[in-house]
Design a protein around this motif. Structure first.
Motif, short mmCIF file in Angstrom:
data_model
loop_
_atom_site.label_atom_id
_atom_site.label_comp_id
_atom_site.label_asym_id
_atom_site.label_seq_id
_atom_site.Cartn_x
_atom_site.Cartn_y
_atom_site.Cartn_z
N TYR A 164 0.88 -1.15 0.00
CA TYR A 164 0.00 0.00 0.00
C TYR A 164 0.92 1.21 0.00
N SER A 165 1.24 1.67 -1.19
CA SER A 165 2.36 2.58 -1.35
C SER A 165 2.20 3.90 -0.61
N SER A 166 0.98 4.32 -0.31
CA SER A 166 0.81 5.58 0.41
C SER A 166 1.38 5.49 1.82
N GLU A 167 1.53 4.26 2.34
CA GLU A 167 2.11 4.10 3.67
C GLU A 167 3.63 4.28 3.64
N LEU A 168 4.22 3.96 2.51
CA LEU A 168 5.68 3.96 2.44
C LEU A 168 6.24 5.16 1.68
N TYR A 169 5.50 5.73 0.77
CA TYR A 169 6.07 6.71 -0.13
C TYR A 169 5.21 7.97 -0.25
N THR A 170 5.86 9.06 -0.53
CA THR A 170 5.20 10.30 -0.92
C THR A 170 5.77 10.65 -2.29
N PRO A 171 5.17 11.61 -3.02
CA PRO A 171 5.73 11.96 -4.34
C PRO A 171 7.20 12.34 -4.28
N ALA A 172 7.65 12.88 -3.16
CA ALA A 172 9.04 13.29 -3.05
C ALA A 172 9.92 12.20 -2.44
N GLY A 173 9.33 11.06 -2.17
CA GLY A 173 10.09 9.99 -1.55
C GLY A 173 9.39 9.53 -0.29
N ARG A 174 9.96 8.52 0.36
CA ARG A 174 9.32 7.95 1.53
C ARG A 174 9.38 8.89 2.72
N GLU A 175 8.24 9.09 3.36
CA GLU A 175 8.18 9.95 4.53
C GLU A 175 8.57 9.15 5.76
N ILE A 176 9.52 9.65 6.52
CA ILE A 176 10.07 8.91 7.65
C ILE A 176 9.69 9.61 8.95
N PRO B 286 20.00 -0.68 24.18
CA PRO B 286 18.60 -1.10 24.03
C PRO B 286 18.51 -2.52 23.50
N ASP B 287 17.32 -3.10 23.64
CA ASP B 287 17.07 -4.44 23.09
C ASP B 287 17.16 -4.41 21.57
N VAL B 288 17.43 -5.56 20.98
CA VAL B 288 17.48 -5.68 19.52
C VAL B 288 16.08 -5.45 18.96
N GLU B 289 15.97 -4.54 18.01
CA GLU B 289 14.71 -4.27 17.33
C GLU B 289 14.61 -5.18 16.11
N LEU B 290 13.53 -5.97 16.05
CA LEU B 290 13.35 -6.87 14.92
C LEU B 290 12.37 -6.30 13.90
N LEU B 291 11.16 -5.97 14.32
CA LEU B 291 10.14 -5.44 13.42
C LEU B 291 9.90 -3.96 13.69
N ALA B 292 9.53 -3.21 12.64
CA ALA B 292 9.30 -1.77 12.78
C ALA B 292 8.19 -1.33 11.83
N PRO B 293 7.41 -0.28 12.22
CA PRO B 293 6.28 0.17 11.39
C PRO B 293 6.71 0.69 10.02
N ALA B 294 5.74 0.77 9.12
CA ALA B 294 6.00 1.11 7.73
C ALA B 294 6.55 2.51 7.55
N ALA B 295 6.16 3.45 8.37
CA ALA B 295 6.54 4.84 8.15
C ALA B 295 7.89 5.21 8.74
N THR B 296 8.61 4.25 9.33
CA THR B 296 9.86 4.54 10.02
C THR B 296 11.07 4.38 9.09
N GLN B 297 12.25 4.53 9.66
CA GLN B 297 13.49 4.48 8.89
C GLN B 297 13.68 3.13 8.20
N ARG C 53 10.16 -5.82 3.94
CA ARG C 53 11.24 -5.14 4.64
C ARG C 53 11.96 -4.15 3.74
N VAL C 54 12.28 -2.99 4.28
CA VAL C 54 13.18 -2.05 3.62
C VAL C 54 14.57 -2.35 4.15
N TYR C 55 15.48 -2.69 3.24
CA TYR C 55 16.78 -3.22 3.64
C TYR C 55 17.84 -2.74 2.65
N SER C 56 18.93 -2.23 3.17
CA SER C 56 20.00 -1.73 2.31
C SER C 56 21.03 -2.81 2.03
#
Length: 565
Positions: A57-69, A117-128, A214-217
């Motif tokens: 659902y691309s509106s959750e991940l992207y804006t016209p100028a790129g993904r909003e974080i 901090p504890d290891v973060e495994l899952l994260a919401p769509a709008a985050t980094q 997942r967004v992954y580099s």
């Protein structure tokens, strides 16, 4: 003996090259892959066919100028949630879309710092770094209204724990009521039962689906010898795709009965465990850094007034080898342990882990367990090594005679070989007898290297003194001790230097090559390998150092016995 020594170093060089290059020279077993549509407007306008999951659902991940974080805390506050907790994980489930997108592993810290901090495994769509799992239903009937990632579910019950399962409900206003029962065990496995109550008065056919996105580099892939990326077992075959193995927008699929698929890192892992029906499984890449594993299950036909169900499991946690074996056995998950990259020498790597784990539980310190493991290996190899060192000592003893023959017959290579063979026969020497321990040591070295890189049980495991993490290089480097900036390649730790010294001593106990050029090269080998292995896991360097020390003692005793200088 010249050829034996030459073979020794050649084999070590080749084994080291194999360690550093294994993922490049061993191609992945690529299965055809498929990717879902990204355009949310198209998904909303027309109900997808079973082969076209509304995965993005691309509106959750992207804006016209790129993904909003946005920060994770802000993203979590933006939606209604149900808390998740057991002895190993803590997080929450987003009620919009019934999405698993907030999970922390409480038994593991991100760094060695006390306040880490504890290891973060899952994260919401709008985050980094979005990383989430989602499940639902599909239909070929475009008029059937189905829950999607924007659907707000009604929760019955409070916090999701091993003692308190969670029930979610949503009705589509067309006579279909969707119920999702979610439970979690005491470790990392979720169980989802999806139920559809059909009060529409007509027969309905639906298809269960699930996805991990997942967004992954790719540039941040941490290791060249441990697989990181999409992974699964399809019809008994392991499928692995590193980040750059899949082109953007690839859309192919393959079928499987049972199995699992997901996303693996060095120590962490998520997977959808499929049932034994016919499933369409897919791996894909929607853009530069967004990857997805998903499946569509077999159709579920529900008569009017009837109920349809579908079951699926979702794993999200650490790659604890014993636990994965437990799941494989008790839940019937085929080859679930292959989520851990055991490498070429699976038949050695996995037993080595269990031996180390047993010794660790017995001693209480992984470093001492590694040293005891090295001693036990030497004990097992003692008879073979004895013959090898005895042959090497006899070779060293007759070295002056060999040099004399080479000088006498330097212009007659055939005669030289004949005389050398006569000398070996007279002195009862087998020049090749030193190769057998080497053939054993190379796979042992490689397998132990893999164990120290893949086993989460060794992550952040301390030894003594300054060694706080046996899976990391020795931190007591020259620059750390002197405060002087030193290039990374030359910045060695204390243990690598000790390892180099023991290699030098061991080399001095072996016969020298008669060829002067070879002798110069071999003289540099301890230095070369000190720098090559200097940035490997400290646990491996400690093992190699003790192994050298034990070899030196054994070889020196035998040399004295046969009268070699």
């Amino acid at each position: 003996m010249k050829e034996e020594t030459k073979g020794l170093y050649l084999a070590i060089v080749l084994s080291t090259i194999a360690i550093l290059a294994v993922n490049w020279i061993w191609p992945a077993n690529n299965a055809p892959v498929s990717i879902a549509e990204k355009d949310e407007e198209k998904v909303a306008a027309a109900e997808p066919a079973p082969a076209s999951i509304p995965l993005e659902y691309s509106s959750e991940l992207y804006t016209p100028a790129g993904r909003e974080i946005m920060p994770v805390a802000e993203a979590l506050r933006a939606d209604k949630r149900v808390d998740i907790a057991n002895a190993k994980i803590v997080g929450s489930l987003r009620l919009k879309g019934a999405r698993f997108d907030d999970l922390y592993l409480t038994n593991y810290k991100q760094t060695l710092a006390e306040d880490s901090p504890d290891v973060e495994l899952l994260a919401p769509a709008a985050t980094q770094s979005p990383y989430y799992a989602e499940f639902g239903w599909l239909s070929n009937n475009q008029n059937t209204k189905l829950p999607n990632s924007q659907t707000l579910w009604h929760a019955i019950g409070g916090k999701l724990t091993p003692e308190s399962p969670l029930t979610l409900e949503w009705s589509n206003g067309q006579g279909l009521k969707f119920v999702r029962k979610i439970s979690i065990d005491k470790d990392y496995m979720f169980h989802l039962e999806q139920i559809v109550e059909n009060n529409s008065g007509k027969t309905v056919t639906l298809y269960p689906y699930g996805l991990i996105n997942r967004v992954y580099s790719p540039e941040k892939s941490a290791s060249a010898v441990v697989h990181e990326g999409l992974i699964g077992v399809m019809d008994s075959n392991l499928r692995e795709f590193k980040a750059n193995d899949i082109d953007i927008g690839e859309k192919e699929e393959f079928e499987t009965t049972g199995g699992w698929l997901g996303f693996g890192e060095r120590y962490w892992f998520t997977a959808i465990v499929l049932n034994d029906d016919n499933n369409k499984a897919r791996f894909g890449r929607t853009d530069e850094n967004t990857y997805q594993a998903d499946y569509v299950g077999a159709p579920v036909t529900i008569a009017g007034g009837g109920i349809g169900t579908s079951h699926v499991r979702f794993f999200a946690g650490a790659k604890e080898i014993a636990l994965l074996d437990h799941y494989a056995k008790d839940l019937g998950i085929e080859k679930f342990d292959l989520a851990v990259d055991f490498g070429w020498y699976y038949f050695l790597t996995k037993p080595f882990f269990y031996i180390l784990d047993f010794l660790y539980r017995f001693i209480g310190n992984m470093g001492w367990a590694i040293l005891l493991f090295a001693a036990l290996l030497r004990l097992v190899m003692f008879p073979i090594a004895n013959k090898s060192y005895e042959s090497m000592s006899r070779m060293k003893k007759v070295q002056p005679k060999i040099l004399a023959l080479q000088e006498t017959y330097k212009n007659d290579k055939v005669r030289l070989q004949q005389e050398m063979m006569n000398l070996y026969k007279k002195e009862k020497i087998n020049p090749a007898s030193g190769c057998l321990p080497l053939l054993i040591q190379i796979p042992v070295f490689f397998s132990l290297y893999k164990v120290l890189n893949i086993a989460i049980e060794i992550r952040h495991a301390p030894f003594v003194g300054w060694i706080k993490d046996l899976s990391a290089p020795d931190p007591m480097t020259l620059s750390a001790m002197t405060g002087i900036p030193i290039p990374s390649l030359l910045d060695l730790g204390v243990w690598p230097i000790l390892m180099g010294i023991t290699m030098y001593i061991q080399q001095k106990l072996s016969p020298k090559p008669a060829n002067k050029d070879q002798a110069r090269v071999f003289a540099l080998m301890p230095v070369i390998f000190t720098f090559m292995l200097g940035h490997f896991a400290s646990g491996l360097v400690i093992y190699w150092t003790l192994s050298n020390v034990l070899s030196i003692i054994q070889q020196r005793v035998i040399m004295k016995k046969v009268g070699a200088d």
